[in-house]
Each structure stands twice: as C-alpha cells, then as structure tokens.
Design an enzyme around this catalytic site. Sequence first.
Site, PDB file in Angstrom:
ATOM      1  N   SER A  41       0.749  -1.420  -0.198  1.00 23.43           N
ATOM      2  CA  SER A  41      -0.057  -0.014  -0.258  1.00 23.43           C
ATOM      3  C   SER A  41       1.480   1.108  -0.307  1.00 23.43           C
ATOM      4  O   SER A  41       1.913   1.488   0.544  1.00 23.43           O
ATOM      5  CB  SER A  41      -0.882   0.202   1.074  1.00 23.43           C
ATOM      6  OG  SER A  41      -1.384   1.132   1.559  1.00 23.43           O
ATOM      7  N   TYR A  52      -1.108   0.128  10.929  1.00 23.59           N
ATOM      8  CA  TYR A  52      -1.031  -0.776   9.455  1.00 23.59           C
ATOM      9  C   TYR A  52       0.232  -0.135   8.600  1.00 23.59           C
ATOM     10  O   TYR A  52       0.937  -0.838   7.865  1.00 23.59           O
ATOM     11  CB  TYR A  52      -2.763  -0.018   8.691  1.00 23.59           C
ATOM     12  CG  TYR A  52      -3.054  -1.121   7.250  1.00 23.59           C
ATOM     13  CD1 TYR A  52      -2.782  -1.526   7.030  1.00 23.59           C
ATOM     14  CD2 TYR A  52      -2.598   0.043   5.968  1.00 23.59           C
ATOM     15  CE1 TYR A  52      -3.101  -2.257   5.680  1.00 23.59           C
ATOM     16  CE2 TYR A  52      -2.737   0.187   5.240  1.00 23.59           C
ATOM     17  CZ  TYR A  52      -3.178  -1.480   4.166  1.00 23.59           C
ATOM     18  OH  TYR A  52      -3.184  -1.493   3.500  1.00 23.59           O
TER      19      TYR A  52
END
Length: 180
Positions: A143, A156
Amino acid sequence: MIHMERVFKNICITGAGNGIGRAIAIAMSKEGYNVVCADIDLIQANETLEIILDNNGSGISIEMDVTKSADIKKMIKDTVVKYGSLDILVNNAGVSMRGDFAELKPDVFNQVFNTNVIGVTNLTIPAMVHLKANKGSLIFISSLAGIRGLPGLSAYCSSKMALRAIAESIRIEEAESGLH
C-alpha cells in the site's frame, strides 16, 4: 535448438475471497492460470472459485489462515499435489485498523503484525523452495501506507513498511537465483 521459455501456470493468491485478491484471481484465470484461491473465509474463497469456473477457468479453493502453520502446509501440499508445482505466490492477505495511536490497545498492533508481516513470512519461507526451483515469482501486495505514515493508521502503515523491507531484502538475496 529451439529455446522455450518456461510458462508459469500455477498461482496461489492469499486473501482471494474478495477485493484485490479476488480481482487478481479472476484476471489470472482468464490468462490461463490454475488459481489457488486461499482465504481465511472458505465461503468467500469458494465464491471466487465459482466465478473462475463459470468462466471456464481452472482452480481450487482452500481455507487458509496465514497465521496458522498447519493451514500453510496444507495449502502448499494441495497445490503441488493438484498442479505439480507452485509457480507464483501472491501475498495479498492482510488486515487494517483505524484509530489514533495514543488510543490503541497493544492487541491491535499484534493482530495487524501477525497477519500482515508474520503471516506473510510464515507462508513465504516454506513456499520459497518451490518458487526458486521453478524460477517463479513472489509478489507482495502492499500500500502507499507502506511508504509514509498516515494519521489513524499507525499499525497498518508500520506493518506495510515492514513488508516492503522484507520484499526488498528477498529481492537482493535472490538476485542470482532466478526468483522474480
């Protein structure tokens, strides 16, 4: 003498039950790959497989939790028994979180890292012998959060940054092995 390039035909995608994993699984089946749809949710993995089979693709679905060694061993074994090899591994399974760092419980970090980092290594290490033997490919789905820290996503972001470091290390270590 005719030189024939090896054709990669057997791909395992973790988190294939929905989202990016499902999209990759369907796209790869349309390209002629045998797709192993691995997901913690067998119902969703079966739904992805149904789409693949309805479009004349080939594949199997496997219930697999990347944090469980027995599930990983079964997935690798089932893939090799069914198709003869594991050519491509797509590490897509992952979890996210939301919340300001100061308000998080340590268990949130444990859960995110156990899936996004430890789970990936749990699967990738035993899969490497197959991938290297076939000069296959190892893919990590990350990501933009793996490049910069973002507010409300500390666990995250840090897990995806760790994943990026693992992928870069493997790329350097395996530069001569033929693994992509």
